[in-house]
Design a protein around this motif. Structure first.
Motif, PDB file in Angstrom:
ATOM      1  N   UNK A 228       0.796  -1.226   0.000  1.00 18.46           N
ATOM      2  CA  UNK A 228       0.000   0.000   0.000  1.00 18.46           C
ATOM      3  C   UNK A 228       0.835   1.286   0.000  1.00 18.46           C
ATOM      4  N   UNK A 229       1.777   1.475   0.968  1.00 18.67           N
ATOM      5  CA  UNK A 229       2.492   2.755   0.975  1.00 18.67           C
ATOM      6  C   UNK A 229       3.255   3.005  -0.327  1.00 18.67           C
ATOM      7  N   UNK A 230       3.925   1.983  -0.843  1.00 22.36           N
ATOM      8  CA  UNK A 230       4.714   2.191  -2.059  1.00 22.36           C
ATOM      9  C   UNK A 230       3.832   2.514  -3.250  1.00 22.36           C
ATOM     10  N   UNK A 231       2.724   1.787  -3.360  1.00 19.16           N
ATOM     11  CA  UNK A 231       1.844   2.025  -4.509  1.00 19.16           C
ATOM     12  C   UNK A 231       1.175   3.391  -4.388  1.00 19.16           C
ATOM     13  N   UNK A 232       0.725   3.734  -3.195  1.00 18.03           N
ATOM     14  CA  UNK A 232       0.086   5.045  -3.011  1.00 18.03           C
ATOM     15  C   UNK A 232       1.059   6.165  -3.340  1.00 18.03           C
ATOM     16  N   UNK A 233       2.318   5.975  -2.916  1.00 19.68           N
ATOM     17  CA  UNK A 233       3.293   7.028  -3.147  1.00 19.68           C
ATOM     18  C   UNK A 233       3.698   7.102  -4.612  1.00 19.68           C
ATOM     19  N   UNK A 234       3.898   5.942  -5.235  1.00 16.66           N
ATOM     20  CA  UNK A 234       4.431   5.929  -6.579  1.00 16.66           C
ATOM     21  C   UNK A 234       3.401   6.262  -7.644  1.00 16.66           C
ATOM     22  N   UNK A 235       2.169   5.850  -7.448  1.00 12.78           N
ATOM     23  CA  UNK A 235       1.148   6.063  -8.471  1.00 12.78           C
ATOM     24  C   UNK A 235       0.898   7.557  -8.634  1.00 12.78           C
ATOM     25  N   UNK A 236       0.499   7.984  -9.838  1.00 13.12           N
ATOM     26  CA  UNK A 236       0.122   9.385 -10.007  1.00 13.12           C
ATOM     27  C   UNK A 236      -0.974   9.744  -8.996  1.00 13.12           C
ATOM     28  N   UNK A 237      -0.913  10.946  -8.413  1.00 11.12           N
ATOM     29  CA  UNK A 237      -1.803  11.271  -7.292  1.00 11.12           C
ATOM     30  C   UNK A 237      -3.294  11.056  -7.582  1.00 11.12           C
ATOM     31  N   UNK A 238      -3.819  11.445  -8.756  1.00  5.99           N
ATOM     32  CA  UNK A 238      -5.245  11.167  -8.986  1.00  5.99           C
ATOM     33  C   UNK A 238      -5.548   9.675  -8.993  1.00  5.99           C
ATOM     34  N   UNK A 239      -4.573   8.861  -9.438  1.00  8.73           N
ATOM     35  CA  UNK A 239      -4.779   7.416  -9.405  1.00  8.73           C
ATOM     36  C   UNK A 239      -4.821   6.933  -7.953  1.00  8.73           C
ATOM     37  N   UNK A 240      -3.962   7.528  -7.115  1.00  2.96           N
ATOM     38  CA  UNK A 240      -4.006   7.177  -5.696  1.00  2.96           C
ATOM     39  C   UNK A 240      -5.380   7.502  -5.121  1.00  2.96           C
ATOM     40  N   UNK A 241      -5.916   8.671  -5.508  1.00  3.72           N
ATOM     41  CA  UNK A 241      -7.240   9.047  -5.016  1.00  3.72           C
ATOM     42  C   UNK A 241      -8.283   8.039  -5.487  1.00  3.72           C
ATOM     43  N   UNK A 242      -8.165   7.647  -6.748  1.00  3.27           N
ATOM     44  CA  UNK A 242      -9.091   6.658  -7.318  1.00  3.27           C
ATOM     45  C   UNK A 242      -8.993   5.343  -6.557  1.00  3.27           C
ATOM     46  N   UNK A 243      -7.731   4.933  -6.320  1.00  2.00           N
ATOM     47  CA  UNK A 243      -7.431   3.657  -5.672  1.00  2.00           C
ATOM     48  C   UNK A 243      -7.930   3.629  -4.233  1.00  2.00           C
ATOM     49  N   UNK A 244      -7.853   4.790  -3.576  1.00  2.00           N
ATOM     50  CA  UNK A 244      -8.197   4.825  -2.155  1.00  2.00           C
ATOM     51  C   UNK A 244      -9.702   4.845  -1.943  1.00  2.00           C
ATOM     52  N   UNK A 245     -10.474   5.232  -2.965  1.00  2.00           N
ATOM     53  CA  UNK A 245     -11.903   5.419  -2.748  1.00  2.00           C
ATOM     54  C   UNK A 245     -12.728   4.215  -3.230  1.00  2.00           C
ATOM     55  N   UNK A 246     -13.037   4.182  -4.527  1.00  3.62           N
ATOM     56  CA  UNK A 246     -14.021   3.222  -5.024  1.00  3.62           C
ATOM     57  C   UNK A 246     -13.616   1.754  -4.863  1.00  3.62           C
ATOM     58  N   UNK A 247     -12.366   1.348  -5.189  1.00  3.61           N
ATOM     59  CA  UNK A 247     -12.040  -0.083  -5.083  1.00  3.61           C
ATOM     60  C   UNK A 247     -12.197  -0.633  -3.669  1.00  3.61           C
ATOM     61  N   UNK A 248     -11.971   0.213  -2.671  1.00  5.47           N
ATOM     62  CA  UNK A 248     -12.163  -0.240  -1.286  1.00  5.47           C
ATOM     63  C   UNK A 248     -13.630  -0.594  -1.056  1.00  5.47           C
ATOM     64  N   UNK A 249     -14.518   0.270  -1.583  1.00  6.30           N
ATOM     65  CA  UNK A 249     -15.953   0.016  -1.430  1.00  6.30           C
ATOM     66  C   UNK A 249     -16.312  -1.314  -2.084  1.00  6.30           C
TER      67      UNK A 249
END
Lengths: 478, 201
Positions: A228-249
């Motif tokens: 999680x930390x590496x992917x969140x940090x490395x991914x482009x920030x809007x992708x991190x936002x995308x990743x943190x929201x809908x896929x968790x749901x």
């Protein structure tokens, strides 16, 4: 509409979304202008139209394709959350993509296809449809993580996520095959009825453990959080936002339906696992975030912690608990997107910055942005009367009603610890010497921040609406 | 010995022999070629079992796509196998010990293996004799399992878009052949000059 097609009406939203994504792909390929915001805005419109289609459906549960897909109130609630999360994350993406010179039409297309996968995850009612919907969603996310292909960090994030994701899919699939082997059926209802009559056995529990490991990876719950930390940090920030929201749901929707519909007879077995994972996630989310200096890494640990709190509701195993999880997810998506709008606003002449130290003295330059971020962080910590408080309130009360006092107490204690690092950011913004000012915030970010901020701040007034909706949706599972 | 039995032994022996060759030959290109031979013979075994559809898929997918991909990878990567083999003798004792333990464990597990009698009840119905494999799969693939079929189509679409978006680079200033332009060229595009002998241009 011909009657033969009418039976597929319950999954029209997904069919529409998939076809629209393909049409958008054709538009992007043949439409000429390569660097344009038009496909992105079309994608937002498509998501809104899909949301309208979901809202127009009549309440009640319908099964399709021999029970491979179920559309009920629970699925619809989760799908609306997913669509909202994806849509707002797309609105956040435009300016960043333009700055990074990766404003391509493929981005919204892949995001839409990933959303199709997430919606089908919420509707999966059989082990194969669960796995395939999950793969559709994850494969699209791997690509999005590596989307900034000229950046080493982004490529690393994509590769790391892909390799570990493939491993976790393997675990999940192995678990599915064991469960199929020991019950002789793929459908959730079939598994439940076999377990009801023949009871549990060690092989089946093995399968259950493997499936839960795979799901925990997708949720980024401890001990499957390392990516999680590496992917969140490395991914482009809007992708991190995308990743943190809908896929968790979507992953939570899948997990809830799996344990409540397929494995109610072995509840004691999966509850132990869910409790262990939840405790680990809450503790790690609270303590590991303290030393972080990069705001995206901090958000990664914060999301691990939030997953832990939401799992408390599943551990309760009651309709109350599921209701709590749904409320938690709704509020979590709103808070996360708002916070990422603030993170995307951390932009200077040379590009985006991600160090927490860069936020120093923000209140002097941009008091409104500082206030909104502080409010969102307070909400994440769970301070009343902000939305985050209600999120935690409902899961913890469900845990107490289910007799899990110690789990609720632990949850409250870890939230207190997590308040420390949220407060550290707020004190930086308000009480430290100002760093250089950021560029003015683009209008799209302002819009997302305004919407999420208002919801976070004033949710306590219409909270009953959300509670009623979640209650009705949770009831459809039991 | 019937012809089917004879063919079974031929296919089986060639499969095993070529599989052994895959891991023993020194030249990796030869190894991939032996792998292709193994696939073909395995396909022959499937035909003997009456599973002609799987046999076709094995040849088309594994020989046609996977093995050719392997061949390209092996040729392009230029792996130094001599270097990989260095230290073989040094690691042999530890590796051999682990292998022996694993083999003993597997033997213990397999010797204790029993098949539950009720599992026979869960074996699916056999295909009726007058229907070929491909037809039987086709009957359910586009009807009962159409949802999974379409979903895998979407997964493959994402894979395709992803591969293109992550690897395709539009280079500036590269001249490409445009056949339409070439064909549409008329005589005015070229100029013929008479050069007198011995003068030069």
């Amino acid at each position: 509409m011909p009657p033969a097609l009418a039976i597929y009406a319950p999954i029209f939203p997904e069919i529409f979304l998939a076809l629209a994504a393909m049409a958008l792909l054709m538009y992007g390929v043949f439409g000429g202008d390569r660097e344009s915001e038009v496909p992105g805005w079309l994608a937002v419109l498509i998501l809104a139209a899909t949301g309208a289609l979901v809202l127009m459906q009549a309440p009640g549960a319908v099964q399709l394709f021999d029970g491979a897909v179920i559309v009920d109130d629970f699925a619809r609630f989760m799908k609306l959350l997913i669509l909202g999360g994806s849509g707002f994350a797309l609105i956040l993406s435009f300016d960043y993509l333009r700055d990074a010179k990766i404003l391509k039409f493929e981005f919204p297309v892949i995001a839409l296809l990933s959303t199709v996968g997430m919606m089908l995850m919420a509707s999966a009612n059989n082990l194969i449809s669960l796995y395939m919907a999950l793969e559709l969603q994850s494969l699209a996310l791997y690509v999005l993580c590596a989307f900034r292909r000229d950046s080493v960090l982004s490529a690393e994030a994509g590769l790391k996520y892909f390799v570990l994701g493939a491993l976790s899919s393997g675990l999940l699939l192995y678990g599915c095959s064991l469960v199929y082997g020991f019950t002789g059926t793929m459908s959730f209802a079939g598994i439940a009825s076999v377990l009801q009559t023949s009871g549990s056995n060690i092989g089946l529990v093995f399968g259950l453990v493997f499936i839960l490991c795979g799901v925990a990876f997708k949720l980024s719950a401890v001990p499957f959080h390392m990516w999680t930390p590496d992917v969140y940090q490395g991914a482009p920030t809007p992708v991190t936002a995308f990743l943190a929201a809908a896929p968790k749901v979507a992953a939570f929707a899948m997990l809830i339906r799996l344990v409540e519909d397929a494995f109610p007879a072995v509840a004691t077995d999966w509850k132990q696992i869910v409790i262990a994972v939840s405790v680990g996630s809450m503790l790690l989310g609270a303590f590991a975030a303290i030393g972080q200096t990069n705001i995206k890494r901090l958000m990664a640990y914060s999301s691990i912690g939030h997953v832990g709190y939401a799992l408390v509701g599943i551990a309760a195993g009651t309709p109350e608990g599921v209701k709590g999880v749904m409320i938690y997810l709704a509020i979590y998506v709103v808070m996360t997107l708002g916070t990422f709008a603030c993170i995307l606003a951390m932009r200077r002449k040379g590009g985006h910055v991600e160090d927490i130290a860069e936020l120093s003295g923000l209140s002097r330059h941009q008091p409104m942005l500082a206030f909104m971020l502080a409010m969102l962080l307070f909400s994440m910590a769970g301070i009343p009367p902000l939305a985050g408080f209600f999120a935690k309130y409902f899961v913890f009360t469900a845990a107490i009603q289910a007799g899990l006092f110690w789990l609720a107490v632990l949850g409250v204690l870890t939230s207190v610890v997590s308040t420390f690092y949220y407060l550290a950011i707020i004190s930086k913004m308000y009480f430290q010497e100002p760093a250089a000012n950021f560029e003015p915030m683009p209008g799209k970010l302002r819009f997302v921040l305004a919407v999420t901020g208002v919801i976070t701040l004033f949710l306590f007034i219409p909270i009953n609406l959300l509670v009623t909706a979640a209650e009705a949706a949770a009831r459809s599972l039991f | 010995m019937s012809i089917a039995t004879a063919f079974f032994y031929i296919f089986a022996v060639v499969t095993i022999a070529s599989a052994i060759m895959v891991i023993t030959v020194r030249n990796p290109v030869h190894a991939v070629l032996f792998l292709i031979l193994a696939f073909f013979n395995a396909a022959g075994l499937f035909v003997l079992l009456g599973a002609e559809f799987i046999a076709m898929i094995l040849v088309i997918v594994y020989v046609g796509a996977v093995a050719v991909l392997f061949l390209f990878v092996v040729m392009m990567l230029d792996v130094d196998f001599a270097e990989l083999r260095a230290g073989y003798a040094k690691y042999l004792p530890v590796g051999g010990l682990i292998g022996a333990i694993l083999l003993a464990e597997l033997l213990l597990v397999v010797s204790a293996w029993t098949i539950a009698p009720e599992s026979a009840l869960r074996i699916g119905e056999r295909i009726p004799g007058d229907v070929t494999n491909a037809e039987a799969i086709g009957r359910v693939l586009y009807t009962r399992y159409v949802y999974f079929f379409e979903l895998s189509g979407l997964v493959l679409l994402v894979a395709m878009i992803g591969a293109i978006v992550l690897t395709l680079r539009h280079r500036e200033g590269v001249k490409r052949q445009n056949i339409g332009d070439q064909v549409a060229r008329d005589r005015t595009a070229i100029e013929i000059k008479k050069v007198e002998t011995g003068r030069g241009i």
